[in-house]
Design an enzyme around this catalytic site. Structure first.
Site, PDB file in Angstrom:
ATOM      1  N   SER A 144     -14.839 110.313 -38.556  1.00 23.43           N
ATOM      2  CA  SER A 144     -15.834 110.687 -39.576  1.00 23.43           C
ATOM      3  C   SER A 144     -15.862 109.585 -40.624  1.00 23.43           C
ATOM      4  O   SER A 144     -14.879 108.833 -40.762  1.00 23.43           O
ATOM      5  CB  SER A 144     -15.401 111.991 -40.250  1.00 23.43           C
ATOM      6  OG  SER A 144     -16.130 112.227 -41.425  1.00 23.43           O
ATOM      7  N   TYR A 157      -8.428 117.004 -44.330  1.00 23.61           N
ATOM      8  CA  TYR A 157      -9.444 116.586 -43.346  1.00 23.61           C
ATOM      9  C   TYR A 157      -9.586 115.063 -43.318  1.00 23.61           C
ATOM     10  O   TYR A 157      -9.585 114.455 -42.238  1.00 23.61           O
ATOM     11  CB  TYR A 157     -10.784 117.252 -43.681  1.00 23.61           C
ATOM     12  CG  TYR A 157     -11.904 116.903 -42.717  1.00 23.61           C
ATOM     13  CD1 TYR A 157     -11.985 117.505 -41.462  1.00 23.61           C
ATOM     14  CD2 TYR A 157     -12.886 115.981 -43.059  1.00 23.61           C
ATOM     15  CE1 TYR A 157     -13.012 117.194 -40.576  1.00 23.61           C
ATOM     16  CE2 TYR A 157     -13.919 115.662 -42.185  1.00 23.61           C
ATOM     17  CZ  TYR A 157     -13.974 116.271 -40.946  1.00 23.61           C
ATOM     18  OH  TYR A 157     -14.993 115.955 -40.074  1.00 23.61           O
TER      19      TYR A 157
HETATM   20  N1  LIG Z   1     -21.162 117.853 -38.969  1.00 29.11           N
HETATM   21  C1  LIG Z   1     -20.721 116.898 -39.759  1.00 29.11           C
HETATM   22  O1  LIG Z   1     -21.237 116.693 -40.882  1.00 29.11           O
HETATM   23  C2  LIG Z   1     -19.603 115.987 -39.270  1.00 29.11           C
HETATM   24  C3  LIG Z   1     -19.438 114.745 -39.899  1.00 29.11           C
HETATM   25  C4  LIG Z   1     -18.435 113.887 -39.457  1.00 29.11           C
HETATM   26  C5  LIG Z   1     -17.618 114.250 -38.398  1.00 29.11           C
HETATM   27  N2  LIG Z   1     -17.808 115.460 -37.806  1.00 29.11           N
HETATM   28  C6  LIG Z   1     -16.909 115.791 -36.687  1.00 29.11           C
HETATM   29  O2  LIG Z   1     -17.697 116.004 -35.519  1.00 29.11           O
HETATM   30  C7  LIG Z   1     -16.997 116.852 -34.615  1.00 29.11           C
HETATM   31  C8  LIG Z   1     -17.942 117.941 -34.133  1.00 29.11           C
HETATM   32  O3  LIG Z   1     -18.283 118.767 -35.232  1.00 29.11           O
HETATM   33  P1  LIG Z   1     -19.724 119.428 -35.386  1.00 29.11           P
HETATM   34  O4  LIG Z   1     -20.324 118.891 -36.616  1.00 29.11           O
HETATM   35  O5  LIG Z   1     -20.479 119.357 -34.146  1.00 29.11           O
HETATM   36  O6  LIG Z   1     -19.262 120.941 -35.740  1.00 29.11           O
HETATM   37  P2  LIG Z   1     -19.582 122.331 -35.019  1.00 29.11           P
HETATM   38  O7  LIG Z   1     -21.038 122.473 -34.777  1.00 29.11           O
HETATM   39  O8  LIG Z   1     -18.907 123.356 -35.869  1.00 29.11           O
HETATM   40  O9  LIG Z   1     -18.831 122.220 -33.609  1.00 29.11           O
HETATM   41  C9  LIG Z   1     -17.426 122.179 -33.544  1.00 29.11           C
HETATM   42  C10 LIG Z   1     -16.988 122.367 -32.104  1.00 29.11           C
HETATM   43  O10 LIG Z   1     -15.552 122.317 -32.059  1.00 29.11           O
HETATM   44  C11 LIG Z   1     -15.094 123.455 -31.333  1.00 29.11           C
HETATM   45  N3  LIG Z   1     -13.782 123.885 -31.788  1.00 29.11           N
HETATM   46  C12 LIG Z   1     -13.384 124.146 -33.064  1.00 29.11           C
HETATM   47  N4  LIG Z   1     -12.120 124.593 -33.070  1.00 29.11           N
HETATM   48  C13 LIG Z   1     -11.722 124.636 -31.770  1.00 29.11           C
HETATM   49  C14 LIG Z   1     -10.522 125.061 -31.130  1.00 29.11           C
HETATM   50  N5  LIG Z   1      -9.475 125.558 -31.814  1.00 29.11           N
HETATM   51  N6  LIG Z   1     -10.448 124.972 -29.786  1.00 29.11           N
HETATM   52  C15 LIG Z   1     -11.503 124.517 -29.065  1.00 29.11           C
HETATM   53  N7  LIG Z   1     -12.656 124.103 -29.620  1.00 29.11           N
HETATM   54  C16 LIG Z   1     -12.770 124.180 -30.953  1.00 29.11           C
HETATM   55  C17 LIG Z   1     -16.158 124.529 -31.573  1.00 29.11           C
HETATM   56  O11 LIG Z   1     -16.175 125.466 -30.496  1.00 29.11           O
HETATM   57  P3  LIG Z   1     -15.661 126.984 -30.550  1.00 29.11           P
HETATM   58  O12 LIG Z   1     -15.909 127.505 -31.922  1.00 29.11           O
HETATM   59  O13 LIG Z   1     -16.473 127.642 -29.477  1.00 29.11           O
HETATM   60  O14 LIG Z   1     -14.213 126.888 -30.191  1.00 29.11           O
HETATM   61  C18 LIG Z   1     -17.434 123.697 -31.531  1.00 29.11           C
HETATM   62  O15 LIG Z   1     -17.859 123.524 -30.210  1.00 29.11           O
HETATM   63  C19 LIG Z   1     -15.782 117.369 -35.370  1.00 29.11           C
HETATM   64  O16 LIG Z   1     -14.632 116.642 -34.987  1.00 29.11           O
HETATM   65  C20 LIG Z   1     -16.118 117.089 -36.835  1.00 29.11           C
HETATM   66  O17 LIG Z   1     -14.966 116.936 -37.614  1.00 29.11           O
HETATM   67  C21 LIG Z   1     -18.778 116.336 -38.201  1.00 29.11           C
END
Ligand SMILES: NC(=O)c1ccc[n+]([C@@H]2O[C@H](COP(=O)([O-])OP(=O)(O)OC[C@H]3O[C@@H](n4cnc5c(N)ncnc54)[C@H](OP(=O)(O)O)[C@@H]3O)[C@@H](O)[C@H]2O)c1
Length: 266
Positions: A144, A157
């Site tokens: 990130s 985080y």
């Molecule tokens: N969105 C942003 O602004 C942003 C910015 C920078 C980086 N990121 C990073 O991008 C990545 C994806 O995030 P996103 O934005 O797409 O968020 P999201 O829409 O909330 O998706 C997160 C995913 O991670 C899975 N997950 C969470 N905890 C888990 C666990 N204990 N076991 C298995 N799967 C798990 C969730 O699936 P289930 O709930 O079905 O388990 C979901 O599929 C993350 O690493 C996040 O830190 C996001």
């Protein structure tokens, strides 16, 4: 062995929503078979059915809680039992804690560290050797722009994303001579379920549109970056500029900001 000698397989963690779901859709569109992992089985199955129908690829649904320390071994045992070789590993599953580390139950802090740090490292450790043996393979670790930001009072985080970024960069250097590409992808604010899970949707919805990117665009840039053999990629000019600017600040100035701005609850 993958389903056919020419079809490559991508393993995507956190594929039930957001950036992971976009990666799954993109890789299926590009003819990859998939292994998709997350806790929500129904969401994974719905996605798998749609991708199989639309792109004719094979999709293996593996519901797992990656906070469980035995999950990576369980996952790779399942792959071995099914005879699936992984060409592309995407360590994407993640979330942020809503409270400061000290005000979060220790069991939840440990689960967070497992999902964001230990699980990605173990999956790289378990899956990279067969990529090295094959002389090809791709790994994308989703860090990130938080990895570059000044510390936030009580936050874990940014530290976790900083760890994953630096782990990924070291791994990229180790894998490069073997023909395996490893990319640390560092998105900024991206439309997904992330802020709903964290409970910060109201606060971040005040941010201007130019600060946000679509999950599909982030995934596409990750795919292009690893295909080009880039060790690191920050999607979006705004995110690139902000990260570069903040990275130049001396440690004392970075620490000055700690505690001054936060969306965490204490
Ligand atoms: N969105 C942003 O602004 C942003 C910015 C920078 C980086 N990121 C990073 O991008 C990545 C994806 O995030 P996103 O934005 O797409 O968020 P999201 O829409 O909330 O998706 C997160 C995913 O991670 C899975 N997950 C969470 N905890 C888990 C666990 N204990 N076991 C298995 N799967 C798990 C969730 O699936 P289930 O709930 O079905 O388990 C979901 O599929 C993350 O690493 C996040 O830190 C996001």
């Amino acid at each position: 062995m993958s389903s056919s000698a020419t079809v490559k397989t991508a393993l995507i963690t956190g594929a039930s929503a957001g950036i992971g779901k976009s990666f799954a859709t993109l890789y299926a569109k590009n003819g990859f078979d998939l292994v998709i992992v997350a806790r929500r089985k129904d969401a994974l199955q719905t996605l798998a059915d749609a991708l199989k129908k639309e792109h004719g690829v094979m999709v293996h649904v593996i519901p797992l809680d990656l906070a469980n320390p035995s999950a990576p071994e369980e996952l790779t045992n399942t792959l071995d039992a099914k005879g699936i070789d992984i060409h592309t590993l995407i360590n994407n599953a993640g979330y942020a804690l809503s409270h400061s580390t000290l005000n979060t139950e220790l069991v939840d802090v440990k689960a967070f560290m497992q999902v964001l740090m230990s699980t990605p490292v173990e999956l790289c450790h378990r899956l990279a050797p067969s990529m090295i043996a094959a002389g090809e393979g791709h790994i994308i670790n989703i860090s990130s722009i938080a990895a570059f930001m000044p510390p936030i009072k009580g936050d874990i985080y940014c530290a976790a994303k900083s760890f994953l970024l630096n782990f990924s960069l070291g791994l990229a250097a180790e894998l490069k001579p073997a023909g395996v590409h490893c990319t640390a992808l560092c998105p900024g604010f991206t439309f997904s379920e992330f802020h709903d899970v964290m409970g910060t949707r109201k606060a971040v919805s005040k941010l201007p549109r130019f600060m946000w990117m679509d999950a599909d665009e982030v995934a596409l840039q990750g795919y292009q970056a690893v295909s080009q053999g880039k060790d690191i990629h920050i999607p979006g000019r705004v995110n690139q500029g902000a990260s570069q600017l903040v990275s130049m600040l001396p440690p004392q100035i970075r620490q000055f900001f700690a505690g001054r701005q936060s969306i965490l609850e204490y």
